[in-house]
Design a protein around this motif. Structure first.
Motif, mmCIF file in Angstrom:
data_model
loop_
_atom_site.group_PDB
_atom_site.id
_atom_site.type_symbol
_atom_site.label_atom_id
_atom_site.label_comp_id
_atom_site.label_asym_id
_atom_site.label_seq_id
_atom_site.Cartn_x
_atom_site.Cartn_y
_atom_site.Cartn_z
ATOM 1 N N GLU A 241 3.164 -5.223 6.215
ATOM 2 C CA GLU A 241 3.096 -3.864 6.768
ATOM 3 C C GLU A 241 4.413 -3.163 6.469
ATOM 4 O O GLU A 241 5.467 -3.606 6.913
ATOM 5 C CB GLU A 241 2.912 -3.908 8.284
ATOM 6 N N VAL A 242 4.329 -2.081 5.730
ATOM 7 C CA VAL A 242 5.523 -1.342 5.341
ATOM 8 C C VAL A 242 5.445 0.040 5.977
ATOM 9 O O VAL A 242 4.417 0.707 5.893
ATOM 10 C CB VAL A 242 5.601 -1.228 3.803
ATOM 11 N N GLU A 243 6.528 0.419 6.649
ATOM 12 C CA GLU A 243 6.511 1.685 7.362
ATOM 13 C C GLU A 243 7.714 2.527 6.990
ATOM 14 O O GLU A 243 8.861 2.104 7.167
ATOM 15 C CB GLU A 243 6.556 1.383 8.865
ATOM 16 N N ASN A 244 7.431 3.687 6.458
ATOM 17 C CA ASN A 244 8.474 4.679 6.209
ATOM 18 C C ASN A 244 9.669 4.128 5.438
ATOM 19 O O ASN A 244 10.820 4.424 5.761
ATOM 20 C CB ASN A 244 8.954 5.215 7.561
ATOM 21 N N LEU A 245 9.405 3.367 4.425
ATOM 22 C CA LEU A 245 10.459 2.695 3.661
ATOM 23 C C LEU A 245 11.231 3.673 2.766
ATOM 24 O O LEU A 245 10.642 4.425 1.991
ATOM 25 C CB LEU A 245 9.816 1.603 2.797
ATOM 26 N N VAL B 160 13.099 5.528 -3.479
ATOM 27 C CA VAL B 160 11.831 5.367 -2.758
ATOM 28 C C VAL B 160 11.998 6.062 -1.420
ATOM 29 O O VAL B 160 13.022 5.892 -0.759
ATOM 30 C CB VAL B 160 11.496 3.868 -2.564
ATOM 31 N N ALA B 161 11.017 6.895 -1.050
ATOM 32 C CA ALA B 161 11.180 7.715 0.154
ATOM 33 C C ALA B 161 9.906 7.737 0.990
ATOM 34 O O ALA B 161 8.843 8.128 0.510
ATOM 35 C CB ALA B 161 11.567 9.137 -0.243
ATOM 36 N N GLY B 162 10.003 7.275 2.210
ATOM 37 C CA GLY B 162 8.902 7.406 3.168
ATOM 38 C C GLY B 162 7.618 6.692 2.770
ATOM 39 O O GLY B 162 6.530 7.202 2.998
ATOM 40 N N VAL B 163 7.755 5.510 2.192
ATOM 41 C CA VAL B 163 6.553 4.779 1.757
ATOM 42 C C VAL B 163 5.999 3.913 2.896
ATOM 43 O O VAL B 163 6.728 3.144 3.513
ATOM 44 C CB VAL B 163 6.871 3.899 0.520
ATOM 45 N N SER B 164 4.709 4.072 3.192
ATOM 46 C CA SER B 164 4.032 3.260 4.211
ATOM 47 C C SER B 164 2.739 2.707 3.635
ATOM 48 O O SER B 164 2.002 3.434 2.973
ATOM 49 C CB SER B 164 3.667 4.112 5.438
ATOM 50 N N PHE B 165 2.487 1.426 3.869
ATOM 51 C CA PHE B 165 1.192 0.857 3.496
ATOM 52 C C PHE B 165 0.998 -0.486 4.189
ATOM 53 O O PHE B 165 1.947 -1.069 4.721
ATOM 54 C CB PHE B 165 1.048 0.684 1.969
ATOM 55 N N LEU C 286 7.687 10.134 -7.872
ATOM 56 C CA LEU C 286 9.049 10.360 -7.397
ATOM 57 C C LEU C 286 9.391 9.553 -6.138
ATOM 58 O O LEU C 286 10.019 10.079 -5.219
ATOM 59 C CB LEU C 286 9.257 11.848 -7.075
ATOM 60 N N GLY C 287 8.962 8.313 -6.113
ATOM 61 C CA GLY C 287 9.333 7.449 -4.998
ATOM 62 C C GLY C 287 8.507 7.615 -3.744
ATOM 63 O O GLY C 287 8.820 7.042 -2.713
ATOM 64 N N ARG C 288 7.445 8.422 -3.821
ATOM 65 C CA ARG C 288 6.559 8.567 -2.660
ATOM 66 C C ARG C 288 5.138 8.177 -3.026
ATOM 67 O O ARG C 288 4.741 8.293 -4.178
ATOM 68 C CB ARG C 288 6.511 10.031 -2.191
ATOM 69 N N PHE C 289 4.387 7.767 -2.008
ATOM 70 C CA PHE C 289 2.954 7.570 -2.209
ATOM 71 C C PHE C 289 2.291 8.927 -2.034
ATOM 72 O O PHE C 289 2.310 9.481 -0.943
ATOM 73 C CB PHE C 289 2.382 6.599 -1.160
ATOM 74 N N VAL C 290 1.705 9.469 -3.079
ATOM 75 C CA VAL C 290 1.029 10.756 -2.935
ATOM 76 C C VAL C 290 -0.430 10.578 -2.537
ATOM 77 O O VAL C 290 -1.055 11.503 -2.024
ATOM 78 C CB VAL C 290 1.152 11.643 -4.204
#
Ligand code: ATP
Ligand code: MG
Length: 329
Positions: free
Chosen positions: A6-10, A34-39, A231-235
């Motif tokens: 679980e990845v939150e706001n990485l 990497v900015a604000g990645v959650s999954f 650009l380092g985010r999940f779109v």
């Protein structure tokens, strides 16, 4: 199914320039790669991570296995917060998370035999036992004959080297395999072989896989879920089938339209994006994709879109998504 990862706001940062230059120019010394990645990745599931070169895919992988610190956010593995895990804890975690690197032959030490290579993780982690028997067992698992144990990396074809990489990854009986471009540089038929092998291992051993790739056909064939990075985010992220049939983000739509489609009836009209991905060192204002987006309007240049959900497990960030006709035309 329960969550394995679980990845939150990485957020992950790299230095952008030296201290003196930063002081002289007044610029930021670090940038968010990497900015604000959650999954979330469930046990036994496969997640595909796609995006252009430089979008931050390998950086995510390096942070997950503890080679690069997160700047902020949290990473949980099997319920345990490992974001600030120390070296000793990571030594244990590396048995549970294996990585296959981007360049297979280059990542195999040329002086070691295949037998030593596949059992090396066992020795590093102080496991005893009959290493010859282990080598045979691991080679058989990946479809290589036992006599390959005495070969050297330069005597292997690309596909065989990749199999040795898979065998090494399996050595410690991991629960997660992170595969960075497992098919790059291989012929189509060998690509299929390697993918089938990964899919088979997953089905047989219930391993979760995070596969990083430029190849959308890989994603389509072996993943349950996919995430599109820009650009380092999940779109956008969601079930692969859903995104494939009805993408929401215009960037996803463009990527899919550029994918060679074996079935001509299913081929989409190709959308060509203008320009190149900007640098994460100087991020555009508003929606970071607006400069290349065929659907962009005024608001896109000034306001970053929030995360929207098409279904509870299908999320995207766009003011004017492709999937719903929210734009009114
Ligand atoms: N060690 C580093 N120091 C500074 N910047 C870095 C470092 N490694 C990567 N970067 C930068 O971070 C961003 C993301 O790089 P990353 O290697 O994660 O991309 P990627 O999606 O894996 O690309 P590719 O598809 O080419 O492998 C890029 O802008 C890259 O230039
Ligand atoms: Mg990479």
């Amino acid at each position: 199914m329960s969550a394995l990862l679980e990845v939150e706001n990485l957020c992950i940062r790299y230095p952008s320039m030296g201290r003196v230059r930063a002081a002289l120019t007044g610029a930021e010394r670090e940038f968010d790669a990497v900015a604000g990645v959650s999954f979330t990745l469930d046990k036994g599931q496969t997640l595909g991570l796609v995006g252009e070169s430089g979008s931050g895919k390998s950086t995510v992988a390096r942070t997950l296995i503890g080679l690069k610190r997160a700047h902020s956010g949290t990473i949980r593995f099997d319920g345990q917060d490992i974001t600030q895990a120390g070296a000793r804890e990571y030594a244990r975690l590396r048995r549970e998370m294996a990585i296959m690197w981007q360049d297979p032959t280059g990542s195999l030490s040329p002086r070691l035999t295949v037998g030593s290579l596949v059992t090396e993780p066992l020795r590093i982690h102080g496991k005893g036992g009959d290493m010859r028997a282990e080598a045979t067992r691991l080679l058989e698992m990946v479809g290589l004959p036992a006599h390959f144990a005495s070969r050297f990396p330069h005597q292997l074809s690309g596909g065989q080297a990749r199999r040795v990489g898979v065998a090494r990854a399996l050595a410690l009986d991991p629960r997660l395999i992170i595969a960075d471009e497992p098919t790059a540089g291989l012929d189509m038929s060998v690509q299929a072989e390697v993918l089938n092998l990964l899919a088979e291992m997953q089905a047989r051993l219930g391993i979760a896989i995070l596969v990083i790739t430029h190849n959308l056909n890989v994603v389509r064939h072996i993943t349950d879920r996919m995430a599109i990075m820009y650009l380092g985010r999940f779109v956008e992220q969601g079930p692969t089938d859903r995104i494939w049939s009805a993408p929401c983000h215009p960037y996803t739509e463009a990527l899919l339209s550029a994918n060679p489609e074996p079935d001509p009836d299913a081929a989409r009209a190709r959308i060509t994006l203008e320009g190149e991905m900007p640098s994460p060192r100087s991020r555009p204002a508003g929606c970071e994709f607006h400069g290349r987006c065929p659907r962009a309007r005024e608001i896109c240049a000034s306001e970053a879109p929030d995360v929207s959900r098409q279904t509870p497990d299908h999320a995207y960030t766009c003011h004017f998504p492709v999937c719903t006709d929210a734009s009114g035309g």
